[in-house]
Design a protein around this motif. Structure first.
Motif, short mmCIF file in Angstrom:
data_model
loop_
_atom_site.label_atom_id
_atom_site.label_comp_id
_atom_site.label_asym_id
_atom_site.label_seq_id
_atom_site.Cartn_x
_atom_site.Cartn_y
_atom_site.Cartn_z
N ARG A 68 5.80 7.22 4.73
CA ARG A 68 5.55 6.22 5.62
C ARG A 68 4.80 6.89 6.85
O ARG A 68 4.05 6.17 7.39
CB ARG A 68 6.81 5.78 5.99
CG ARG A 68 7.24 4.34 5.19
CD ARG A 68 8.22 3.87 6.28
NE ARG A 68 8.78 2.30 5.58
CZ ARG A 68 9.69 1.89 6.17
NH1 ARG A 68 10.40 2.09 7.44
NH2 ARG A 68 10.02 0.63 5.93
N THR A 107 3.41 3.70 -3.35
CA THR A 107 3.63 2.48 -3.14
C THR A 107 5.38 2.31 -3.39
O THR A 107 5.83 1.14 -2.72
CB THR A 107 2.79 1.51 -4.09
OG1 THR A 107 1.61 1.95 -3.88
CG2 THR A 107 3.11 0.07 -3.71
N TYR A 110 7.50 1.51 -0.37
CA TYR A 110 7.24 0.10 0.13
C TYR A 110 8.06 -0.93 -0.49
O TYR A 110 8.72 -1.82 -0.30
CB TYR A 110 6.07 -0.12 0.23
CG TYR A 110 5.27 0.70 1.31
CD1 TYR A 110 5.23 0.69 2.63
CD2 TYR A 110 4.33 1.90 0.96
CE1 TYR A 110 4.86 1.48 3.57
CE2 TYR A 110 3.87 2.70 1.72
CZ TYR A 110 4.07 2.44 3.35
OH TYR A 110 3.47 3.31 4.15
N MET A 111 7.88 -0.92 -1.90
CA MET A 111 8.49 -1.86 -2.87
C MET A 111 9.84 -1.65 -2.73
O MET A 111 10.55 -2.72 -2.65
CB MET A 111 7.83 -1.54 -4.44
CG MET A 111 6.61 -1.87 -4.45
SD MET A 111 6.02 -3.47 -4.25
CE MET A 111 4.46 -3.44 -4.92
N ILE A 114 11.48 -3.31 0.34
CA ILE A 114 11.03 -4.82 0.21
C ILE A 114 12.37 -5.45 -0.46
O ILE A 114 12.88 -6.32 -0.38
CB ILE A 114 9.98 -5.09 -0.30
CG1 ILE A 114 8.75 -5.01 0.61
CG2 ILE A 114 9.75 -6.72 -0.69
CD1 ILE A 114 7.29 -5.11 0.10
N GLN A 160 2.45 -6.79 -0.24
CA GLN A 160 2.33 -5.53 -0.77
C GLN A 160 1.17 -5.28 -1.57
O GLN A 160 0.62 -4.24 -1.93
CB GLN A 160 3.84 -4.87 -1.02
CG GLN A 160 3.88 -3.47 -0.93
CD GLN A 160 3.19 -2.85 0.27
OE1 GLN A 160 3.86 -3.14 1.44
NE2 GLN A 160 2.29 -1.68 0.23
N THR A 161 1.26 -6.09 -2.61
CA THR A 161 0.31 -5.72 -3.97
C THR A 161 -1.02 -6.34 -3.28
O THR A 161 -2.02 -5.45 -3.86
CB THR A 161 0.48 -7.05 -5.04
OG1 THR A 161 1.78 -7.00 -5.37
CG2 THR A 161 0.07 -6.88 -6.10
N VAL A 163 -2.01 -5.06 -0.42
CA VAL A 163 -2.39 -3.79 0.34
C VAL A 163 -2.42 -2.77 -0.94
O VAL A 163 -3.45 -2.11 -0.70
CB VAL A 163 -1.10 -3.67 0.91
CG1 VAL A 163 -1.14 -1.92 1.61
CG2 VAL A 163 -0.82 -4.42 1.98
N ASN A 230 1.45 -7.33 4.84
CA ASN A 230 2.03 -6.06 5.35
C ASN A 230 0.68 -5.40 5.82
O ASN A 230 -0.19 -5.16 5.44
CB ASN A 230 3.02 -5.11 4.37
CG ASN A 230 4.02 -5.90 4.02
OD1 ASN A 230 4.79 -5.93 4.88
ND2 ASN A 230 4.18 -6.24 2.66
N LYS B 229 4.47 -1.81 7.94
CA LYS B 229 4.82 -0.46 7.39
C LYS B 229 3.53 0.53 7.46
O LYS B 229 2.40 0.11 7.25
CB LYS B 229 5.34 -0.47 5.90
CG LYS B 229 6.80 -0.75 5.76
CD LYS B 229 6.85 -1.97 4.80
CE LYS B 229 8.22 -2.60 4.75
NZ LYS B 229 8.07 -3.73 4.12
#
Lengths: 230, 229
Positions: A68, A107, A110-111, A114, A160-161, A163, A230, B229
């Protein structure tokens, strides 16, 4: 139509339609592979992060914070130049495979976060209630916890996908051929910036519009909140 | 031991060089978040007024910026804007970087400000209207003070996004941290991994405290459910 030609030359763009189509296909394929991989690893990260064993959750916490707090571009460079040295088979990976590995590593946290938030979003009272009416722990999981958790998790996962799809554009810097790469190729061959980059942007927006439509569909099915970006 | 001495030598030589890059990263990110916040604040407030065509217009703007990668936006601002033949759109690389990054930032800020305003209970605005305030007064004295406090945690996260996005600016030759690292690698190609790791550490020590602050601010000022994020 002369004025239009001078603003935006569709004729040249149409010569490159195959390049852009291939770019779109590659972008979607790379994103899909990364999505499947990062979701699978994300579930593991989420479960590991909830573990009470510090040997499991501490390294995962460090991994999540490290990803991050550093730019994706640096992570891509580190994997691209580092993987061949680290792995015995690293030399056999091509750019696309390396790119997929880098994006998956990027990724996954992040996943994972979530999914973890989704699992934690189900109220304790729900579980206690289900158990007290005589459901087995397994029934509680499948009939009470998971339906609520999935409804909470899907909107941010879609965000997120989106992104992730945008992030694939950075792979063009390590010479992966995807949508951005298609735009760069057209620019390097024709040296007309407007047509090259606006077409690229329009293609990305088209994929994004498809994602928006999909999220609308899912939202109606789940009856949950709108997708979270996001 | 020799290995260690060699690496220490690299750190010793490169630190001032990379710090120069970090300073540029800092400058660009501060300017971008400043202008991006102003633009985002204005658009966010306008969005909450719920004037139909205006709302549609702002949503389109947000979708355009959210639907395309920042890299593409940067190329468009840097390469496509000059082709409009308008002299003030003929940006140098630094201006192009700041302009594109500010626009990109504003898309996040708009969403945050609008969400924060919507998160203020409607009773607040109804109460202020019923004691005779105009709509503008209600915003100025009642709603915005409460809403802006709630924007602090997500704004810190946006700042981290901005810092991380500045790495992309290396492709148009801005001498920020990543670019300085690449220049250093041209001089010492044998230590490519070490130098990239060094850059990653620099970014980490810049971003990590801001992320921690964001987390702390969430417990202090409350969350509006936007998880960036």
């Amino acid at each position: 139509m002369g004025w239009l030609q001078s603003v935006f030359n569709f004729r040249i763009v149409s010569q490159y339609w195959e390049v852009f189509a291939q770019g779109i296909v590659n972008t979607i394929l790379i994103s899909a592979v990364c999505l499947v991989l990062s979701l699978s690893f994300g579930i593991l990260v989420a479960l590991g992060r909830r573990s009470s064993n510090p040997l499991i959750w501490r390294p995962l916490a460090v991994y999540i914070q490290a990803i991050r707090s550093t730019p994706l571009l640096i992570q891509i460079y580190l994997i691209y130049y580092g993987l061949p040295a680290l792995l015995p088979f690293g030399n056999f990976l091509n750019e696309t495979q390396t790119g997929i590995i880098a994006l998956t590593i990027h990724t996954t946290p992040y996943m994972g976060e979530i999914i973890r938030a989704g699992l934690e979003s189900v109220h304790r009272g729900q579980i206690e209630g289900a158990l007290s009416v005589g459901m087995t722990p397994r029934q509680t999981m499948t009939n009470v916890v998971l339906p609520q958790a999935i409804a909470n998790v899907v909107p941010p996962l879609l965000g997120q996908t989106a992104v992730l799809i945008k992030d694939t554009s950075l792979l063009s810097i390590i010479a992966v051929f995807e949508l951005m790469g298609a735009g760069l190729r057209m620019f390097s061959e024709t040296v007309i910036a407007t047509e090259s980059y606006v077409t690229t942007a329009v293609c990305y927006l088209a994929i994004y519009a498809m994602m928006l439509g999909l999220s609308g569909l899912v939202q109606r099915k789940l009856g949950g909140s709108a997708w979270q970006e996001n | 031991m020799e290995w260690f001495a060699h690496k220490w030598d690299i750190i010793d030589q490169l630190t001032p060089f990379l710090l120069q890059g970090l300073w540029t990263t800092f400058k660009i990110s501060i300017v971008a978040i400043f202008f991006g916040s102003i633009l985002g604040f204005v658009l966010g407030v306008l969005k909450t007024l719920q004037i139909y065509p205006l709302e549609k217009l702002i949503n389109t703007y947000l979708h355009l910026l959210r639907g395309s990668p920042y890299l593409v936006q940067l190329y468009i601002v840097y390469f496509v804007f000059p082709s409009f033949n308008i002299s003030w759109l003929n940006f140098d690389s630094f201006t192009a970087a700041v302009v594109s990054l500010s626009l990109y930032t504003s898309s996040y800020v708009t969403e945050i400000v609008a969400s924060a305003i919507f998160a203020v209970p409607t009773g607040q605005s109804e109460a202020s209207r019923s004691v005779g305030m105009t709509k503008a007064q209600a915003y100025r004295y009642v709603i915005l003070p409460q809403a802006l406090k709630m924007t602090i945690p997500p704004m810190a996260s946006v700042y981290v996004i901005v810092i991380k996005s500045t790495a992309v600016l290396s492709v148009i030759g801005i001498a920020e941290l990543t670019r300085q690292g690449e220049v250093a690698i041209m001089r010492m190609p044998g230590d490519i991994m070490f130098i990239y790791s060094l850059i990653a550490i620099f970014y980490f020590f810049y971003c990590f405290p801001v992320l921690r602050f964001s987390k702390w601010a969430e417990t202090r000022f409350g969350s509006i459910g936007i998880d960036l994020k």
